[in-house]
Design an enzyme around this catalytic site. Structure first.
Site, short mmCIF file in Angstrom:
data_model
loop_
_atom_site.label_atom_id
_atom_site.label_comp_id
_atom_site.label_asym_id
_atom_site.label_seq_id
_atom_site.Cartn_x
_atom_site.Cartn_y
_atom_site.Cartn_z
N LYS A 249 21.25 33.20 34.15
CA LYS A 249 21.09 32.92 32.85
C LYS A 249 19.76 32.60 32.46
CE LYS A 249 23.05 30.32 28.84
NZ LYS A 249 24.26 29.33 28.45
N SER B 113 27.41 31.10 24.50
CA SER B 113 26.08 31.35 24.79
C SER B 113 25.71 32.28 26.18
CB SER B 113 24.99 30.37 24.53
OG SER B 113 25.14 29.39 25.90
N SER C 36 30.07 27.64 26.80
CA SER C 36 29.53 28.48 26.75
C SER C 36 29.60 29.34 28.28
CB SER C 36 27.78 28.09 26.81
OG SER C 36 27.48 27.92 25.38
#
Lengths: 95, 485
Positions: free
Chosen positions: B78, B153, B177
């Site tokens: 990420k 997210s 997330s």
């Protein structure tokens, strides 16, 4: 209304943000909706409840007071938008 | 079967046996990325150059018999995890050109385990969002239905695993997330206990809630990744110096005799009937294998979203004060003075949702409102944690849906912050309490969208989550369905 456009402008200033005038209205409405939603917490009696500020058992994390290598000048300044010599340059602060 | 379809453990076996090479594997992944990425957009940036160097190094170490747990395995990160010398943007304009001078601890640990980094994945800006639509670099699409969001997210990481654009991925979870996008993309996602995985080098959103965890194709891979990333880090003062078990030891074990708590508050309002049916199917399968389902109550559940959207923005407003255009990141042009430089830089550098949360956070911490909002929320947070302590005295794990609905459509909730916030309604509690949670696929809706079941365990009991997740996968073999891309 929980928060007025004037207060939004003030809080924005505290947070060093600014909004175009045509967006302030919509933004204020959204903030009000969110703050209204949070009102539900007031239904709960929390007298005497110790606030929880961390998700882990509180303890101190100590380490030995030893000097270790840190970032050098070059690496520290490598991402700077406006480096000058050994410094980060910013607009004039004092007239 | 294509190389890119394999799990981490399957790939690793083929690499170690010499059946394939790290270079071949990486080639297969980059070909796959080329074929599907224009539709999915899971990545912000690809790390091709360094990846091939890592793959070469992996092949060399395999030849020399130095084999790490992830040697030669392509993993996506990420774009919130700092990677030394390689852009780390947090999907924000304000960090568009930021190249960290150091690796996050999680990155360093994966490197040391032999992993090959394919690239940095897309996310909501500063991890603030539930759909990956707030990214400065464009939306990521759900591989199962390109008109839908992948969750957020960490939507890029979830989509990359689901679309076979990496073997596994790293994400971060502040209110769901990892677990929410894992559920919506049909993969396994774990949020470890707060303090289990070092946050050093994770760009901070809400420091008392943030935790790093893995996205994988199965529960076995989750155990393998956890073995690599968990552990104390002297550079991160909230990482806890407790022993890390070998998480693989929890695989392939029965949960006979376990008590599974079913919290009634998680099966009530707003839950989609198909999601409910799939999750109840998982519960019944576990019951059929000898576990006992008991109804439990977490009475403060309905307050979780309100508490979270006070505490997380409060912490964020403080954490994001550092983006001032002075030392790194974007700076607005030609400011008249320092104050104008701050304001113009931050206003142009942050997107709408980030600004919304900074304002909320600044407001709830401001003088006159602190007691009514932040202190109140911190007190209710204590009650939420007590709920879990009480319930874990009665059961081994808790079972809930991961999300109230399957993936929603792009744009559907973007203009309605509260509806967007409510999509995290079942995942937020674990972050507030600091406990670990996992989302495991448990079926599909009639439209073919994946559904996830969430398990929650007491602090530092990730092993139980691996055990029950692994048991469930045996009981409900993963349907041989892949996204059609």
């Amino acid at each position: 209304m929980k928060i007025t456009q004037e207060e939004v402008r003030h809080v924005a200033h505290l947070a060093r943000l600014e909004f175009p005038e045509d967006q302030i209205g919509k933004f204020t409405i959204q903030l009000n909706d969110i703050l209204m939603y949070m009102e539900m917490l007031n239904a709960l009696d929390t007298k005497g409840v110790e606030p929880m500020t961390h998700a882990t058992v509180l303890y101190n994390a100590f380490r030995d007071d030893e000097v270790k290598p840190s970032l050098g000048e070059g690496e520290s300044l490598a991402n700077a938008p406006d480096p000058r010599g050994q410094f980060f340059r910013v607009p004039r602060v004092i007239e | 079967m294509e190389l890119y379809e394999l799990t981490v453990h399957e790939l690793h076996e083929k690499l170690v046996s010499g059946e394939t090479t790290a270079r071949e594997v990486l080639d297969a992944y980059y070909r796959r990325i080329e074929a599907v990425e224009d539709r999915v957009h899971a990545y912000i940036s690809l790390m091709k150059e360094t990846a091939y160097a890592q793959a070469e190094e992996a092949d060399r170490s395999i030849r020399e018999g130095r084999i790490g747990p992830l040697t030669g395995v392509p993993i996506a990160l990420k774009d919130i995890c700092c990677t030394r010398g390689f852009p780390t943007t947090c999907a924000s304009r304000i960090l568009e050109n930021f190249r960290p001078p150091y690796d996050a601890t999680v990155v360093a640990r994966l490197r040391a385990a032999g992993a090959v980094f394919t690239g940095k994945t897309n996310m909501d800006e500063f991890a603030m969002g539930s759909s990956t639509e707030t990214s400065y670099f464009g939306v990521t699409r759900n591989p199962w239905d390109l008109e839908r969001i992948p969750g957020g997210s960490s939507g890029g990481s979830a989509a990359a695993v689901a679309a076979d654009e990496c073997a596994a991925a790293i994400g971060s979870d502040t209110g769901g997330s990892i677990r929410q996008p894992a559920a919506l993309c049909g993969v396994v996602g774990m949020k470890p206990t707060y303090g289990r995985v070092s946050r050093f080098g994770l760009v901070a959103f809400a420091s008392s809630l943030d935790q790093i965890g893995p996205f994988t194709k199965d529960v076995r891979d989750c155990a393998i990744l956890m073995n690599v990333i968990a552990g104390h880090d002297p550079r991160e003062s909230t990482s806890v110096p407790v022993e890390i078990p070998d998480y693989r030891a929890f695989l392939d074990r029965s949960v006979e005799g376990w008590k599974i708590g079913i919290p009634r508050e998680y099966f009530m309002e707003g839950i989609d009937p198909e999601v409910r049916a799939a999750v109840e199917g998982a519960a019944r399968a576990l019951e059929g294998s000898g576990a006992k389902l008991i109804e439990v109550s977490l009475p403060h559940t309905k307050y979780c979203v309100a508490v979270y959207y006070i505490i997380a923005p409060a912490e964020a407003s403080s954490n994001l004060a550092r983006y001032d255009g002075v030392r790194y990141g974007f700076r607005a042009e030609d400011p008249r003075d320092l104050l104008e430089m701050y304001k113009k830089t931050r206003s142009a550098g942050f997107g709408a949702e980030v600004k919304r949360r900074i304002i909320i956070g600044t407001y709830v911490l401001s003088s006159g409102y602190y007691e009514a909002y932040y202190k109140k929320a911190s007190q209710v947070r204590a009650l939420i944690r007590e709920d879990f302590d009480r319930v874990f005295a009665l059961c081994d794990v808790i079972l809930t849906p991961t999300t109230p609905t399957a993936a929603f459509r792009l744009g559907e909730k973007l203009d309605d912050p509260i509806q967007m916030y409510l999509s995290d309604i079942f995942t937020i509690s674990a972050n507030l309490a600091g406990i670990p949670g996992i989302s495991v696929p448990c079926g599909f809706t009639g439209e073919g969208l994946p559904v996830g079941v969430q398990f929650l365990a007491p602090h530092f009991e990730e092993g139980r989550l691996i055990q029950i997740g692994s048991a469930l996968s045996t009981l409900m073999p993963r349907e041989v369905r892949r996204p059609r891309l």
